[in-house]
Design an enzyme around this catalytic site. Structure first.
Site, mmCIF file in Angstrom:
data_model
loop_
_atom_site.group_PDB
_atom_site.id
_atom_site.type_symbol
_atom_site.label_atom_id
_atom_site.label_comp_id
_atom_site.label_asym_id
_atom_site.label_seq_id
_atom_site.Cartn_x
_atom_site.Cartn_y
_atom_site.Cartn_z
ATOM 1 N N ASP A 1 6.590 19.289 65.061
ATOM 2 C CA ASP A 1 6.463 18.945 63.885
ATOM 3 C C ASP A 1 5.644 19.912 62.799
ATOM 4 O O ASP A 1 4.956 20.222 61.672
ATOM 5 C CB ASP A 1 6.084 17.614 63.217
ATOM 6 C CG ASP A 1 5.095 17.322 64.592
ATOM 7 O OD1 ASP A 1 3.802 17.458 64.805
ATOM 8 O OD2 ASP A 1 4.827 16.262 63.953
ATOM 9 N N SER B 1 -3.561 11.973 68.762
ATOM 10 C CA SER B 1 -1.787 11.517 69.139
ATOM 11 C C SER B 1 -0.837 12.547 70.051
ATOM 12 O O SER B 1 0.053 12.104 70.373
ATOM 13 C CB SER B 1 -1.359 12.219 67.442
ATOM 14 O OG SER B 1 -1.691 13.741 67.694
ATOM 15 N N HIS C 1 2.690 18.674 66.628
ATOM 16 C CA HIS C 1 2.599 18.099 68.070
ATOM 17 C C HIS C 1 3.649 18.480 68.657
ATOM 18 O O HIS C 1 4.471 19.093 67.879
ATOM 19 C CB HIS C 1 3.054 16.453 67.786
ATOM 20 C CG HIS C 1 1.779 15.947 67.348
ATOM 21 N ND1 HIS C 1 2.319 15.779 65.696
ATOM 22 C CD2 HIS C 1 0.717 15.182 67.271
ATOM 23 C CE1 HIS C 1 1.068 14.791 65.320
ATOM 24 N NE2 HIS C 1 0.416 15.325 66.396
#
Length: 372
Positions: free
Chosen positions: A337, A37, A340
């Protein structure tokens, strides 16, 4: 110092990144990106990505730069986006969104939630509840399918394969953190994960080299103990001198040491290639130790969270849920968050990788080798 390198340094240092044009003397015409990610620019979405962060397809994700969600796990651009802009290339098309005319400058195969170890390992150990089924093997399968469609296969011409590889940068983003996270609390030891995950990455790099990759950048794991999620879950006694989770940081550091040894072996076996290791761990730690020096006021508090003390974060109300809200100034935050990073932090990391002491050998060595 080459003109191309000077241009890249200027692009990384400026607020506005260079845009591609037909007259650019590009060092690379293509980038093929892999990872999780931290690198995925749209191969997953809310319903297919990691279940713990299942709101990536809606605002406030993407609010800073794109002003809409692009299924990037951040408020804006990622490291790979800044790299493409610095190299005067357009943003990479995610593999699942290739439409036949939008992949001239490369493809992004990275998948949020992806593991380094094959998914079958997690199935065997009954660890599939929150596990994304994609792994590096999936990304390699996608890459092989892509090459076949371009005419680079057993029946294709050598010229076609050469065209796809000769001016390509292979960017292997950080991968392996999910492997450790998915086995947390299980009988699978971190030593087992370290052995299998670094083996998987090493084998993946060997396959790329065998196919003809000559210019490869490999990111290590970041200082994962400085991320808000592990800081929320770990006891306060498990901290280092700057407040990060000591055991998790040590785990990432040891993982990177094994990975670097494997990369060094690959360099010796493949002298025709340049493999640059990007030291995410030390770059991240450098910023955490002096956040104000890099423009940040919040080293651990998340920008997008539900307000819970002490980090504005709860695993039950993550970014995108009704009670979570984004801060007004993401550029002052490192963490977006809970896992990330913000666009601002990714930009700082990119500068440190491309124009700093956190690439081994220095990234300009790779650029000079390509230009020579």
């Amino acid at each position: 110092m080459s003109i191309v390198l000077i241009t890249i340094i200027f692009a990384i240092s400026s607020q506005t990144f260079a845009l591609p044009s037909e007259t650019d003397d590009r060092p690379f015409n293509k980038i093929y990106a892999f990872g999780d990610s931290f690198t995925d620019t749209g191969n997953t979405k809310s319903v297919t990505g990691p279940s713990g962060f299942g709101h990536v397809s809606q605002l406030p994700y993407g609010i800073t730069y794109f002003h809409r969600s692009t299924n990037r796990y951040s408020d804006g651009r990622l490291v790979i986006d800044f790299v493409t802009q610095a190299l005067s290339l357009p943003f990479l098309t995610p593999y699942v969104h290739i439409n036949g005319n939008n992949d001239d400058n490369g493809v992004n195969f990275a998948v949020a939630g992806s593991t380094a170890i094959n998914h079958a390992f997690f199935v065997k150990n009954n660890l599939t509840l929150n596990v994304t089924p994609q792994s590096l093997d999936t990304q390699l399968l996608w890459f092989n399918k892509y090459l076949e469609k371009q005419g680079c296969n057993e029946t294709g011409t050598e010229d076609k394969c050469s065209e796809l590889f000769k001016d390509a940068l292979f960017w292997v983003g950080e991968i392996g953190d999910n492997d450790y996270a998915y086995t947390l609390g299980s009988d699978v030891s971190s030593e087992t994960i370290k052995k299998l995950a670094t083996y998987s990455v090493g084998r993946f790099l060997q396959v790329l080299l065998k196919k003809g990759a000559k210019y490869i950048a490999v990111q290590g794991l970041p200082a994962s103990g400085c991320l808000t999620l592990p800081m929320t879950l770990a006891g306060t006694e498990d901290r280092d001198e700057i407040g990060c989770v000591k055991s998790v940081d040590n785990q990432s550091y040891q993982h990177n040491a094994v990975l670097q040894a494997k990369i060094e072996d690959l360099r010796k076996q493949n002298p025709q290639a340049v493999i640059t290791y990007l030291d995410y761990w030390n770059a991240y730690k450098t910023v955490i130790k002096n956040p104000k020096g890099y423009g940040f006021k919040e080293p651990f508090t998340v920008c997008c969270g539900n307000g819970d003390a002490p980090y504005n974060f709860s695993v039950f109300e993550v970014c995108g849920t009704p009670n979570a809200k984004a801060c007004a100034n993401p550029s002052q935050y490192i963490n977006w968050d809970g896992v990330h990073l913000t666009e601002a932090m990714y930009k700082v990391m990119t500068k440190m990788f491309l124009n700093g002491p956190y690439s081994h050998p220095p990234f300009n060595n790779l650029m000079n080798k390509k230009s020579s």
